[in-house]
Scaffold this motif. Structure first.
Motif, PDB file in Angstrom:
ATOM      1  N   UNK A  74       0.826  -1.220   0.000  1.00 58.90           N
ATOM      2  CA  UNK A  74       0.000   0.000   0.000  1.00 58.90           C
ATOM      3  C   UNK A  74       0.855   1.262   0.000  1.00 58.90           C
ATOM      4  N   UNK A  75       1.795   1.321  -0.912  1.00 61.95           N
ATOM      5  CA  UNK A  75       2.637   2.518  -1.054  1.00 61.95           C
ATOM      6  C   UNK A  75       2.046   3.406  -2.141  1.00 61.95           C
ATOM      7  N   UNK A  76       2.255   4.701  -2.019  1.00 62.01           N
ATOM      8  CA  UNK A  76       1.738   5.630  -3.033  1.00 62.01           C
ATOM      9  C   UNK A  76       2.772   5.707  -4.156  1.00 62.01           C
ATOM     10  N   UNK A  77       2.411   5.269  -5.362  1.00 57.61           N
ATOM     11  CA  UNK A  77       3.426   5.076  -6.410  1.00 57.61           C
ATOM     12  C   UNK A  77       4.110   6.357  -6.874  1.00 57.61           C
ATOM     13  N   UNK A  78       3.420   7.492  -6.806  1.00 59.04           N
ATOM     14  CA  UNK A  78       4.038   8.730  -7.323  1.00 59.04           C
ATOM     15  C   UNK A  78       4.825   9.477  -6.260  1.00 59.04           C
ATOM     16  N   UNK A  79       4.779   9.022  -5.032  1.00 57.34           N
ATOM     17  CA  UNK A  79       5.603   9.668  -3.993  1.00 57.34           C
ATOM     18  C   UNK A  79       6.937   8.942  -3.879  1.00 57.34           C
ATOM     19  N   UNK A  87       4.254  11.053   4.421  1.00 57.76           N
ATOM     20  CA  UNK A  87       2.796  11.050   4.272  1.00 57.76           C
ATOM     21  C   UNK A  87       2.074  10.663   5.571  1.00 57.76           C
ATOM     22  N   UNK A 116      11.261   5.779  -6.205  1.00 58.61           N
ATOM     23  CA  UNK A 116       9.803   5.655  -6.184  1.00 58.61           C
ATOM     24  C   UNK A 116       9.404   4.181  -6.274  1.00 58.61           C
TER      25      UNK A 116
ATOM     26  N   UNK B 148      -4.648   1.991   0.085  1.00 61.07           N
ATOM     27  CA  UNK B 148      -4.013   3.255   0.501  1.00 61.07           C
ATOM     28  C   UNK B 148      -5.027   4.124   1.243  1.00 61.07           C
ATOM     29  N   UNK B 161      -3.617  16.925   3.384  1.00 57.15           N
ATOM     30  CA  UNK B 161      -2.445  16.182   2.882  1.00 57.15           C
ATOM     31  C   UNK B 161      -2.911  14.992   2.031  1.00 57.15           C
ATOM     32  N   UNK B 165      -1.736  14.871  -1.778  1.00 57.84           N
ATOM     33  CA  UNK B 165      -0.671  13.907  -2.103  1.00 57.84           C
ATOM     34  C   UNK B 165      -1.198  12.580  -2.634  1.00 57.84           C
ATOM     35  N   UNK B 249       2.876   9.876 -12.959  1.00 59.24           N
ATOM     36  CA  UNK B 249       4.198   9.353 -12.590  1.00 59.24           C
ATOM     37  C   UNK B 249       4.780  10.047 -11.370  1.00 59.24           C
TER      38      UNK B 249
END
Lengths: 235, 252
Positions: A74-79, A87, A116, B148, B161, B165, B249
């Motif tokens: 569950x990682x945010x791909x664009x961060x 985050x 990333x 997420x 946030x 984000x 991206x």
């Protein structure tokens, strides 16, 4: 002091019962490993303990807040790696505390702050996900397959971190498919292994509670090991 | 690479267009098919008088108003449909119906209700583009990773946030990609609606040229719309698509 307590937890998805009757008690300083094959409902049970899933019946008590390691990261791909850690940090943390925390945990897990997730290997993503679980220093750690995708070096590192957290009076409950030798070695008597043999998952109250004299005896879980289970593929 | 290389395809297209006009002139005669030079001369006169930019501007302005209306209605409904299954289930048939409706139906309906004027192209564009806006907004929300969202709740990530984000960077690529498609069709729908139901705008000018058999004017307006389409593609639509890919991206 009990940090996690669950009694009579039941859960079904439609007609399919996943959790039949699960009870558990995890005290400060303990590391508990739920040991069982895939599809036995371990993840569902952990999600309920973390508060991101709801039981159909039964009760769950968690003392303080829990950190949860998602099986799928569950990682945010664009961060970036640093962005993913930042985050989840509370608003109250100062800029310096945030920067120090991020830097420390990225360094501990040998991660580059600008990387990333889509460009990381499975092991790197898992390490980043673990870093996010540890960085908040919450009293309860709930980890769904923390050793998946990691090699033996990282098994030792993570096991050592878990032991360190337990020494500080926190607790951890993990799900995995096999007993991890590094975890046995690092956590020793702090480790309690619950072998799960039934599906739908059932953890009787007497099994879920810490046994008295022999609780956490490292020799007991060692006996659960089978040939070939310590080859780094445990989850 | 020679400096000519990037514009070479455009020059080739221009030459082909000129050759087609010349061939048509030979076949139909100069009264029905003017040559490229006459068309370019008429275009120059329209541009010099300011009429060209005024009328094209009006067409684009009406298209943008229509897109804005579609975004206000379809965007909000799409976001809600992406978030709440009940809204999706109950609004999807209506939106599918709108999507299957040809613009001529809207043109006729609005003309009956309001007469000719700006409302015809604005309403036509809004009705024609709303389904695209709706489905892109809904897809954007539905595409957000559920795990997420759970993780954000577990760690009590502050709402602003989370919005900046995670939520917006997750939805915007879908939305911008949809918007680029909507914009590329909106001004054409606006021109068609003007042709049938308005007294001004580039579409109406084409109608006047057609009805007076002003073939040089007709070709000049047609050429101006091709140039407008290419300019919108280069200046607005392609950058929007690039931005969508960039956000996907890198985030915001």
């Amino acid at each position: 002091m009990e940090l996690i307590g669950a009694a009579g937890v039941k859960k079904s998805f439609g007609e399919r019962q996943v959790l039949a009757d699960c009870s558990i008690s995890v005290k400060a300083g303990e590391v508990v490993l739920l040991l069982g094959p895939s599809g036995y409902g371990k993840s569902t049970f952990l999600e309920i303990l973390a508060g991101i899933g709801q039981p159909d019946s039964g009760s769950v008590r968690v003392q303080g807040e829990a950190s949860f390691l998602f099986q799928d990261d569950a990682l945010i791909p664009w961060l970036t790696a640093a962005g993913n850690l930042s985050y989840v940090l509370p608003r109250g943390w100062s800029r310096k505390t945030r920067a120090d925390g991020i830097s420390r945990w990225l360094s501990l897990f040998s991660l580059d702050e600008d990387d990333k997730p889509p460009l990381m290997s499975g092991g790197m993503r898992r390490r980043l996900s673990l870093a996010r679980t540890f960085i908040l220093e919450r009293p309860v750690l709930i980890l769904d397959e923390p050793f998946a995708f990691l090699d033996r070096h990282w098994h030792s590192q993570v096991a050592s971190l878990l032991n360190g957290e337990a020494e500080k009076g926190r607790c951890a409950i993990l799900a995995g498919h096999s007993v991890n030798p590094e975890l046995l070695e690092e956590c020793g008597k702090r480790l309690r292994v619950l072998p799960l043999k039934e599906s739908p998952l059932s953890i009787p109250a007497d099994l879920g509670r810490e046994a008295d004299a022999s609780a956490g005896d490292a020799e007991r879980p060692r006996s659960l090991r089978k040939e070939g289970e310590d080859d780094g593929g445990s989850g | 690479m020679t400096p000519l290389k990037p514009i070479l395809p455009y020059l080739v297209s221009l030459l082909l267009w000129g050759a087609a006009l010349e061939a048509a002139r030979l076949f139909f005669g100069p009264a029905l098919a003017p040559g490229p030079l006459e068309v370019l001369k008429t275009l120059g006169t329209l541009a010099y008088s300011g009429e060209l930019f005024r009328e094209l501007g009006l067409t684009v302005k009406r298209a943008l108003y229509g897109v804005l209306l579609a975004n206000l209605a379809g965007g909000v409904l799409g976001l809600l449909a992406g978030r709440f299954r009940l809204v999706l289930d109950h609004s999807a048939p209506l939106v599918a119906g709108l999507q299957s409706c040809p613009p001529v139906v809207w043109i006729a309906l609005v003309m009956v209700l309001s007469g000719t004027g700006s409302l015809v192209p604005v309403a036509t564009v809004a009705a024609a583009t709303l389904p695209f806006v709706f489905s892109n907004a809904a897809q954007g929300v539905m595409g957000l990773n559920r795990r997420i969202i759970l993780m954000s709740r577990l760690y009590k990530v502050p709402p602003l946030r989370r919005l900046l984000r995670f939520t917006l960077p997750g939805i915007l690529p879908f939305y911008l990609a949809g918007l680029s498609t909507v914009l590329s069709t909106a001004w054409k729908a606006s021109a068609v609606a003007e042709f049938m139901g308005s007294s001004d705008g580039a579409g109406a000018r084409i109608y006047w040229c057609y009805s007076r058999l002003d073939m040089e004017g007709l070709q000049a307006w047609a050429l101006s719309m091709i140039i407008l389409g290419l300019s919108l593609e280069a200046l607005l639509i392609t950058p929007l698509r690039k931005k969508a890919a960039e956000i996907s991206a890198r985030g915001l």
